[in-house]
Scaffold this motif. Structure first.
Motif, PDB file in Angstrom:
ATOM      1  N   ASP A 164       0.844  -1.186   0.000  1.00  0.00           N
ATOM      2  CA  ASP A 164       0.000   0.000   0.000  1.00  0.00           C
ATOM      3  C   ASP A 164       0.886   1.246   0.000  1.00  0.00           C
ATOM      4  OD1 ASP A 164      -2.266   1.599   0.187  1.00  0.00           O
ATOM      5  OD2 ASP A 164      -2.355   1.474   2.372  1.00  0.00           O
ATOM      6  N   ARG A 201      -1.163  12.816   5.977  1.00  0.00           N
ATOM      7  CA  ARG A 201      -1.610  12.046   4.818  1.00  0.00           C
ATOM      8  C   ARG A 201      -3.103  12.203   4.548  1.00  0.00           C
ATOM      9  NH1 ARG A 201      -0.981   6.358   5.492  1.00  0.00           N
ATOM     10  NH2 ARG A 201      -1.540   6.327   3.283  1.00  0.00           N
ATOM     11  N   TYR A 202      -3.882  12.508   5.581  1.00  0.00           N
ATOM     12  CA  TYR A 202      -5.328  12.619   5.371  1.00  0.00           C
ATOM     13  C   TYR A 202      -5.717  13.962   4.772  1.00  0.00           C
ATOM     14  CZ  TYR A 202     -10.349  12.720   6.278  1.00  0.00           C
ATOM     15  OH  TYR A 202     -11.715  12.821   6.132  1.00  0.00           O
ATOM     16  N   HIS A 220      -5.885  12.785  -0.995  1.00  0.00           N
ATOM     17  CA  HIS A 220      -7.007  11.919  -0.650  1.00  0.00           C
ATOM     18  C   HIS A 220      -8.245  12.691  -0.207  1.00  0.00           C
ATOM     19  CE1 HIS A 220      -3.069   9.963   0.355  1.00  0.00           C
ATOM     20  NE2 HIS A 220      -3.551   9.080  -0.504  1.00  0.00           N
ATOM     21  N   MET A 266      -7.687  12.194  -5.771  1.00  0.00           N
ATOM     22  CA  MET A 266      -7.663  10.816  -5.280  1.00  0.00           C
ATOM     23  C   MET A 266      -7.791   9.826  -6.424  1.00  0.00           C
ATOM     24  SD  MET A 266     -10.312   8.709  -2.822  1.00  0.00           S
ATOM     25  CE  MET A 266     -10.022   9.555  -1.281  1.00  0.00           C
ATOM     26  N   TRP A 313      -8.299   3.682   0.321  1.00  0.00           N
ATOM     27  CA  TRP A 313      -8.554   5.095   0.623  1.00  0.00           C
ATOM     28  C   TRP A 313     -10.035   5.365   0.875  1.00  0.00           C
ATOM     29  CZ3 TRP A 313      -5.161   7.136  -4.005  1.00  0.00           C
ATOM     30  CH2 TRP A 313      -3.820   6.823  -3.742  1.00  0.00           C
ATOM     31  N   TRP A 364      -4.752   6.722   8.509  1.00  0.00           N
ATOM     32  CA  TRP A 364      -4.130   7.959   8.032  1.00  0.00           C
ATOM     33  C   TRP A 364      -3.094   8.479   9.017  1.00  0.00           C
ATOM     34  CZ3 TRP A 364      -4.872   8.404   3.164  1.00  0.00           C
ATOM     35  CH2 TRP A 364      -6.077   7.987   2.593  1.00  0.00           C
TER      36      TRP A 364
END
Length: 665
Positions: free
Chosen positions: A89, A151-152, A157, A168, A210, A220
């Motif tokens: 991932d 990351r979120y 994303h 995304m 995701w 995340w």
């Protein structure tokens, strides 16, 4: 751009394999100065295929560093390029763990002093921070460019809790095509096909994971260094561009890391290394700037780099709207601390009667690219049509110019009659002739108004005050212009529309915009950079074809259906011929369709075709992928297909279709 050939050291390079504890060998290329003395090592580590895809870029900088007395090393992540193992991932736990092993391996080599630096852009910039957070002892310094600490909410994303539709979907589709590429038999040998087939069987589209995590949960938090800045022991030079979506990471890093171990640099750039000369400029001598960083932290040289301001940033002057700028007008400024004592939040109160904001769902077709690379159609055009689909509030600029630096904050008093929706805000610089230049923007999914880690429906008929920040920016509004705040309830295809969403009523009473206004008239030291220079290019050629090139961004309106279609050619590179004989071809097309008043009509599709051809080896492989994302009121529906050919033989064909209950989305 100056091409440098007269380095202090002669250099040589070699390709090797670095064994991980489980026996998996990662493919690496090492450029070293020809000297009997040990030197520090620099590592760039990412999944993007060092023998072809990043090779032109790698040759611009790794030999340059080697020529200045460093062992400069480029390594492919396991399961990618010619590295062994299976792909995982995005940023899974194995990747930074392998990175730590590579750092320690480099430090043990007899040609290394035991000191290691790590650098990278985008994916490579992110995992540089992630490896630094694991604190391997030899890793003393990092240069992270166009990367994220979150990351979120600061990646491709989600944004403000909303699904980033184009970003995304496009990233997941691109990675599906990229992860399906085979090892190269010139470097992997006869086992290339066996490695390829094992990889293909392990492929699962990233978008499945995701969309399976629609709020800011533990998935995340893993790999988001904002969870624990104190874990980073290495010195960090954080670099970004005002036209890159990750630039707020620079502001957070200089705020949260110890000031004796961090410096920040934000220019006018897109998602590029700042020396490459891609629009918008001006470009800088970035390699020289990073050399000052490496020499200070890895060679104990007094380069003066830590005497620079904590944050050096570009503040653009007002400019007319355009989709590309060779160079932007403006100047460099320095801040001694962040938050800066030179910056004051200045409130601007919204005026007028309550207004209904119910934007047509194609609002956002003039948003420009989420991830600009310096292409001709990347940046937002004149915003007047978008402004007309929004509720606008204006503040005239009188007297002195208004210079802002940082993240504006917006508070809105809203009333809604439906449980789901989102608010999108843009700040524009409006010239006397009416031209509207987008300055910055922000998004709030109203179900995330109490936190990105939860999703709470809006009580129908209720009124609430909501607050959110817009992306950071440095910009000057001149006298005679107007600062325009435009608020919409839709922003396709950046933001996926909410199920059954309608607009909201905005009450200016209690609503305000806070701008981070920088003090005027200060005495400031001039900030200077050298002119860009790089090492001699690899010599990749791009044959001219007779095929007519598609428009980069094409908007098509079906008047009868009330349907809008945006076609995007991301310009992946076309055909390239490498000095070792490889012919590499990429083509891609992204399509985003929606009807003006139907949020469930949103449809994203991405098609990729990749060919790798070595005539001398009679090797010819092709990868074709199709990725689609649609929705209904209850679910997202993701459909993907991969077809891989070795010559005329189909060696792999797989389709996926998954439904994901809509939570934050």
């Amino acid at each position: 751009m100056r091409i440098r050939t007269d380095f202090p050291y002669e250099t040589a390079h070699e390709d090797i394999r670095i064994a991980m504890p489980d026996g998996t060998r990662l493919y690496a290329r090492i450029w070293r100065p020809l000297t009997d003395e040990p030197v520090p090592a620099l590592l760039e580590y990412l999944p993007c295929r060092l023998t072809d895809w990043t090779a032109p870029r790698d040759w611009q900088r790794h030999p340059w560093y080697a020529g200045h007395g460093y062992a400069s090393v480029r390594v492919d992540v396991r399961g990618h390029g010619n590295s062994e193992g299976l792909p995982g991932d995005e940023y899974d736990a194995t990747e930074p763990a392998d990175g730590v092993e590579v750092v320690n391996w480099l430090a043990r080599q007899p040609w290394c002093t035991g000191r290691v630096g790590m650098f990278g852009i985008s994916w490579g910039g992110v995992n540089s921070l992630q490896v630094a957070a694991l604190a391997p002892e030899p890793l003393k310094a990092v240069v992270t460019v166009c990367s994220t600490d979150d990351r979120y909410d600061n990646d491709v994303h989600y944004m403000g809790g909303s699904v980033l539709a184009a970003a995304m979907h496009a990233r997941a589709a691109t990675m599906l095509a990229f992860v399906s590429r085979p090892p190269d038999p010139l470097f992997a040998g006869d086992k290339w096909r066996e490695m390829w087939l094992r990889r293909l069987e392990a492929v699962d589209p990233f978008i499945h994971t995701w969309l399976g995590h629609q709020i800011r949960d533990d998935y995340w938090k893993h790999g988001s260094v904002c969870e624990d800045y104190a874990a980073i022991d290495a010195a960090v030079l954080a670099v970004g561009g005002w036209h890159d979506p990750y630039r707020d990471t620079v502001l957070r890093l200089v705020e949260h890391l110890p000031p004796d171990r961090v410096r920040g640099l934000i220019g006018p750039w897109s998602h590029q290394y700042p020396d490459r000369g891609r629009p918008p400029g001006p470009a800088i001598g970035f390699l020289q700037e990073t050399l000052r960083w490496w020499d200070h932290w890895l060679k104990d040289a007094d380069t003066g780099v830590m005497a620079e301001p904590l944050l050096r940033s570009w503040i653009s002057e007002s400019h007319p709207p355009a989709t590309s700028y060779p160079e932007l007008p403006g100047r460099w400024v320095g801040e001694p601390a962040w938050p800066s004592p030179h910056i004051t939040p200045v409130p601007y109160t919204l005026q007028g009667e309550p207004v209904i904001v119910d934007s047509p769902h194609h609002t956002g077709v003039d948003a420009g690219s989420f991830l600009p690379f310096g292409n001709d159609a990347d940046l937002p055009p004149d915003q007047r049509e978008e402004d007309a689909r929004s509720a606008c509030f204006e503040f005239p600029v009188t007297g002195d110019p208004i210079e802002i630096l940082g993240r504006p904050r917006l508070t809105l008093r809203l009333r809604r009659d439906v449980p789901y929706g989102q608010a999108i805000a843009r700040i524009c610089d409006v010239a006397p002739d009416g031209a509207s230049t987008l300055v910055t923007r922000g998004v709030l999914n109203l179900s995330a108004r109490h936190g990105l880690d939860r999703a709470g429906a809006w009580p129908p008929g209720a009124s609430e005050d909501v607050s959110f920040e817009l992306n950071g920016i440095g910009h000057t509004f001149p006298p005679g212009h107007r600062i325009r705040l435009a608020v919409s309830s839709a922003y396709w295809p950046w933001i996926w529309p909410q199920p059954g969403s309608a607009g909201f009523t905005l009450d200016p009473a209690g609503s305000r915009l806070e701008l981070p206004v920088r003090s005027q008239g200060m005495t400031e030291d001039e900030i200077l950079f050298e002119e860009p220079e790089q090492s001699e290019p690899l010599g990749v050629s791009s044959p001219v074809t007779l095929d007519e090139q598609r428009p980069e961004r094409l908007v098509v309106r079906d008047v009868a259906k009330g349907e809008w279609r945006l076609e995007v050619d991301p310009r992946p590179g076309g055909m390239r011929v490498y000095p070792d004989g490889l012919e590499y071809t990429e083509e891609a097309l992204e399509t985003y369709t929606i009807r003006e008043r139907d949020p469930h009509s949103a449809h994203a599709r991405s098609d990729w075709a990749v060919r790798l051809h070595r005539p001398e080896l009679a090797w010819d492989v092709r990868i074709e992928t199709r990725s689609e994302l649609t929705c209904d009121a209850a679910d997202f529906i993701a459909s993907d297909e991969v077809v891989c050919r070795d010559g005329d033989e189909i060696v792999f064909h797989h389709t996926w279709e998954r439904r994901f209950p809509r939570m934050a989305g």
